[in-house]
Design a protein around this motif. Sequence first.
Motif, PDB file in Angstrom:
ATOM      1  N   GLY A  84      -6.967  13.379  -3.953  1.00 58.99           N
ATOM      2  CA  GLY A  84      -6.596  12.734  -5.203  1.00 58.99           C
ATOM      3  C   GLY A  84      -5.142  12.886  -5.600  1.00 58.99           C
ATOM      4  O   GLY A  84      -4.703  12.306  -6.603  1.00 58.99           O
ATOM      5  N   THR A  85      -4.345  13.619  -4.832  1.00 58.65           N
ATOM      6  CA  THR A  85      -2.936  13.822  -5.161  1.00 58.65           C
ATOM      7  C   THR A  85      -2.144  12.547  -4.883  1.00 58.65           C
ATOM      8  O   THR A  85      -2.122  12.078  -3.734  1.00 58.65           O
ATOM      9  CB  THR A  85      -2.341  14.969  -4.337  1.00 58.65           C
ATOM     10  OG1 THR A  85      -3.091  16.154  -4.561  1.00 58.65           O
ATOM     11  CG2 THR A  85      -0.883  15.197  -4.709  1.00 58.65           C
TER      12      THR A  85
ATOM     13  N   PRO B 201      11.486  13.302  -7.780  1.00 61.01           N
ATOM     14  CA  PRO B 201      12.549  12.313  -8.042  1.00 61.01           C
ATOM     15  C   PRO B 201      12.979  11.552  -6.790  1.00 61.01           C
ATOM     16  O   PRO B 201      13.575  10.477  -6.890  1.00 61.01           O
ATOM     17  CB  PRO B 201      13.692  13.175  -8.589  1.00 61.01           C
ATOM     18  CG  PRO B 201      13.048  14.425  -9.075  1.00 61.01           C
ATOM     19  CD  PRO B 201      11.879  14.668  -8.168  1.00 61.01           C
ATOM     20  N   GLY B 202      12.706  12.125  -5.624  1.00 62.31           N
ATOM     21  CA  GLY B 202      13.106  11.444  -4.394  1.00 62.31           C
ATOM     22  C   GLY B 202      12.249  10.258  -4.037  1.00 62.31           C
ATOM     23  O   GLY B 202      12.574   9.512  -3.100  1.00 62.31           O
ATOM     24  N   TRP B 203      11.132  10.059  -4.778  1.00 65.55           N
ATOM     25  CA  TRP B 203      10.232   8.955  -4.432  1.00 65.55           C
ATOM     26  C   TRP B 203      10.918   7.598  -4.532  1.00 65.55           C
ATOM     27  O   TRP B 203      10.653   6.706  -3.726  1.00 65.55           O
ATOM     28  CB  TRP B 203       9.002   8.982  -5.319  1.00 65.55           C
ATOM     29  CG  TRP B 203       8.108   7.777  -5.094  1.00 65.55           C
ATOM     30  CD1 TRP B 203       7.890   6.742  -5.943  1.00 65.55           C
ATOM     31  CD2 TRP B 203       7.356   7.480  -3.913  1.00 65.55           C
ATOM     32  NE1 TRP B 203       7.038   5.825  -5.388  1.00 65.55           N
ATOM     33  CE2 TRP B 203       6.690   6.257  -4.137  1.00 65.55           C
ATOM     34  CE3 TRP B 203       7.175   8.140  -2.706  1.00 65.55           C
ATOM     35  CZ2 TRP B 203       5.872   5.674  -3.183  1.00 65.55           C
ATOM     36  CZ3 TRP B 203       6.342   7.552  -1.753  1.00 65.55           C
ATOM     37  CH2 TRP B 203       5.711   6.343  -1.994  1.00 65.55           C
ATOM     38  N   THR B 204      11.794   7.435  -5.488  1.00 61.53           N
ATOM     39  CA  THR B 204      12.485   6.147  -5.645  1.00 61.53           C
ATOM     40  C   THR B 204      13.238   5.790  -4.377  1.00 61.53           C
ATOM     41  O   THR B 204      13.165   4.647  -3.887  1.00 61.53           O
ATOM     42  CB  THR B 204      13.451   6.192  -6.841  1.00 61.53           C
ATOM     43  OG1 THR B 204      12.716   6.484  -8.026  1.00 61.53           O
ATOM     44  CG2 THR B 204      14.178   4.862  -7.005  1.00 61.53           C
ATOM     45  N   GLU B 205      13.954   6.749  -3.814  1.00 69.72           N
ATOM     46  CA  GLU B 205      14.708   6.486  -2.585  1.00 69.72           C
ATOM     47  C   GLU B 205      13.762   6.295  -1.398  1.00 69.72           C
ATOM     48  O   GLU B 205      13.996   5.427  -0.546  1.00 69.72           O
ATOM     49  CB  GLU B 205      15.673   7.629  -2.304  1.00 69.72           C
ATOM     50  CG  GLU B 205      16.564   7.364  -1.109  1.00 69.72           C
ATOM     51  CD  GLU B 205      17.503   8.516  -0.799  1.00 69.72           C
ATOM     52  OE1 GLU B 205      18.355   8.352   0.099  1.00 69.72           O
ATOM     53  OE2 GLU B 205      17.362   9.588  -1.435  1.00 69.72           O
TER      54      GLU B 205
ATOM     55  N   ALA C 272       0.825  -1.213   0.000  1.00 73.29           N
ATOM     56  CA  ALA C 272       0.000   0.000   0.000  1.00 73.29           C
ATOM     57  C   ALA C 272       0.858   1.262   0.000  1.00 73.29           C
ATOM     58  O   ALA C 272       0.567   2.230  -0.713  1.00 73.29           O
ATOM     59  CB  ALA C 272      -0.935  -0.007   1.204  1.00 73.29           C
ATOM     60  N   LEU C 273       1.929   1.262   0.796  1.00 76.63           N
ATOM     61  CA  LEU C 273       2.742   2.473   0.926  1.00 76.63           C
ATOM     62  C   LEU C 273       3.647   2.719  -0.277  1.00 76.63           C
ATOM     63  O   LEU C 273       4.153   3.836  -0.443  1.00 76.63           O
ATOM     64  CB  LEU C 273       3.599   2.401   2.200  1.00 76.63           C
ATOM     65  CG  LEU C 273       2.842   2.404   3.533  1.00 76.63           C
ATOM     66  CD1 LEU C 273       3.816   2.433   4.692  1.00 76.63           C
ATOM     67  CD2 LEU C 273       1.870   3.569   3.626  1.00 76.63           C
ATOM     68  N   THR C 274       3.869   1.709  -1.077  1.00 78.95           N
ATOM     69  CA  THR C 274       4.716   1.901  -2.264  1.00 78.95           C
ATOM     70  C   THR C 274       3.917   1.849  -3.558  1.00 78.95           C
ATOM     71  O   THR C 274       4.500   1.861  -4.646  1.00 78.95           O
ATOM     72  CB  THR C 274       5.816   0.827  -2.295  1.00 78.95           C
ATOM     73  OG1 THR C 274       5.215  -0.485  -2.298  1.00 78.95           O
ATOM     74  CG2 THR C 274       6.748   0.954  -1.093  1.00 78.95           C
ATOM     75  N   ASP C 275       2.612   1.817  -3.442  1.00 75.99           N
ATOM     76  CA  ASP C 275       1.746   1.778  -4.624  1.00 75.99           C
ATOM     77  C   ASP C 275       1.737   3.147  -5.308  1.00 75.99           C
ATOM     78  O   ASP C 275       1.403   4.157  -4.678  1.00 75.99           O
ATOM     79  CB  ASP C 275       0.322   1.404  -4.197  1.00 75.99           C
ATOM     80  CG  ASP C 275      -0.628   1.238  -5.377  1.00 75.99           C
ATOM     81  OD1 ASP C 275      -0.212   1.512  -6.524  1.00 75.99           O
ATOM     82  OD2 ASP C 275      -1.780   0.856  -5.131  1.00 75.99           O
ATOM     83  N   PRO C 276       2.081   3.240  -6.590  1.00 75.56           N
ATOM     84  CA  PRO C 276       2.057   4.534  -7.288  1.00 75.56           C
ATOM     85  C   PRO C 276       0.670   5.177  -7.304  1.00 75.56           C
ATOM     86  O   PRO C 276       0.552   6.396  -7.484  1.00 75.56           O
ATOM     87  CB  PRO C 276       2.523   4.184  -8.704  1.00 75.56           C
ATOM     88  CG  PRO C 276       3.252   2.894  -8.572  1.00 75.56           C
ATOM     89  CD  PRO C 276       2.577   2.159  -7.454  1.00 75.56           C
TER      90      PRO C 276
END
Length: 586
Positions: A441-442, A450-454, A430-434
């Motif tokens: 809705g955001t 770009p920091g989302w990957t880390e 759930a926490l890593t679901d795009p």
Amino acid sequence: MTIPAPSQADLDRAIAMASRHGWPAELHGAGVAELAAALGVLRRAETGESVTNAVLLTAHDQLHAQVPRQLGDSSMRRLAEFLVARGVVPKPSDYEGRWWLWWPKNGRGPCRDCGKTRFLNRYSARWGDEYRYLCARCRSAERQHIGQQAGRLLDMQGSRESTSTPVPATFAPPIEAPAGSMIVPTPASRDWESYAIRLEELLGALDWAGFDLPEEWDTDFDPQEGAMLFATLWRGDGGLEVQYNPHQQTLALQPFDDVTGDWPESYSLLEDSIEIPVAPVGEQAATAVAAAAGQAGLLDATHVRVADSAPPEAKQEFTLRRIRRIFQPAAAFRQLPLTDLLRETTENEWLNAYLEWVVGMTGWDVAPDIVPDAAALGIAAWCWRNNTAVEDHHLESDVLMARVNIAVTRITQQHVCPVEGIDWDSIKNALTDPQWALPDGTPVCSLFGPGWTEVAATVTAELDRWRHLDHEVLGPQTTLILMSIGGSTSYTDSWWGQGRWISICRRVIDDATAAGLPLPPPYDQRGPEALLADLDAPDEVPAPVLDWLIDLPDAGVHGPRGLRMRHVTRPPQRCWDPYWLTDDNP
């Protein structure tokens, strides 16, 4: 029925267990062989191999018949858990009628009555019933049936006395009423049963927060006041008194006082009594009880300290008792002596750091109880906000960070169960679901750019680390306790998700209005009660409103404080006072 031969690893493990319990090699004999065979069956069942009910039951029965209890008890417990999950439950007379001593009190499996796979509780013999595993729905139906049956028996009894059929105690007949007063009719047995069912509905929030509700309630009756149900509710060593008067439509939560000295480790969870009006039906009364319990801190983990007057040895024993209560479930889960389990946790550098900082320092006064909502906050605090890259990519405002924290807490709450433990995989997914998004809705991933990957990688690593500890080292109960402590430190004092949230918000609002500060629009027109109601879901209020709550921007240097600095966010602290150990005790 024979069971598969154990592997050499199973045999080595059985010999090691026997040695730890002081059994010399020359005395191992058949007991160790049977233990090794049972460990082999457990290993196959736990790793998902096909193991029939008959094989599981045979392994359990061989342990019971041939292996000393100190060696086979924990393995019998684990086999019994698998059997309950498959709907295999002993008859009342099996195993000398003492099987309930090691079979699990609760679990998940097919209910005896409806046959559906649900969370189950084991209920003890009552009015001649057998021990049985039932889901909550079937237990409620059973209670109603028992009440109706007992009522019919009383009606049939009439003026005749009966000793062959156990029924609930009867009460004094109505007395002659003074002029103008009202006499309450003596309740029938079915009435008492309905009172008990209603009382448990009213206490649903306390039940979820880890309090042990009694199987049977103490009762009394007065013709003027009506019926009364009462009991001491316990969570760990903390107690409180509950008194329910259905005819007066009141529920009282009262301080616990160990007047008999039977509970030397106990302390009261309340200083003052709380009386709550409760209607005989409807959900509003249960909501009112939950609100009162939340305001008193009863729905959050307990904070408790030892009285300053206590001697050093009492303080040391209190600390040791806390350690035992945290880790005994893990020792049972691993089938290890407690000393071996503690040694292993200290050798795990990462876990030891958590124990020293979170459990030993910031959460030093948190009682070791399982509180699901506190555990959810612990996951949000230590698997999302701390020990990850989330802080390295701090969002543009504290309001936005708060919205995301709330969203994380909502997710973790859905996957924390006091019976089954924490579903780490579902939380991670759930926490890593795009597609995971805030209420407006955001997508959360878009907020970190770009920091989302880390962020996703470090959160995944932290959740995986705890999943490994849960499944391989600590077991579900100790993990829930550690997460409950982690969600009850100063890091989360002002976070949404705790039982005191609404009462904290009320204090902030009251301080602001008392100081003449205007409420944020639109609540400057709608009023403080509307603001308080909407703050039940603070992630859905406008950003300026949440910002106002956090800091009270118009308050000035010496004005009232918002969530960030208001001392009311600190939880109440209970006190254990072993007065009988002090020098001035007569």
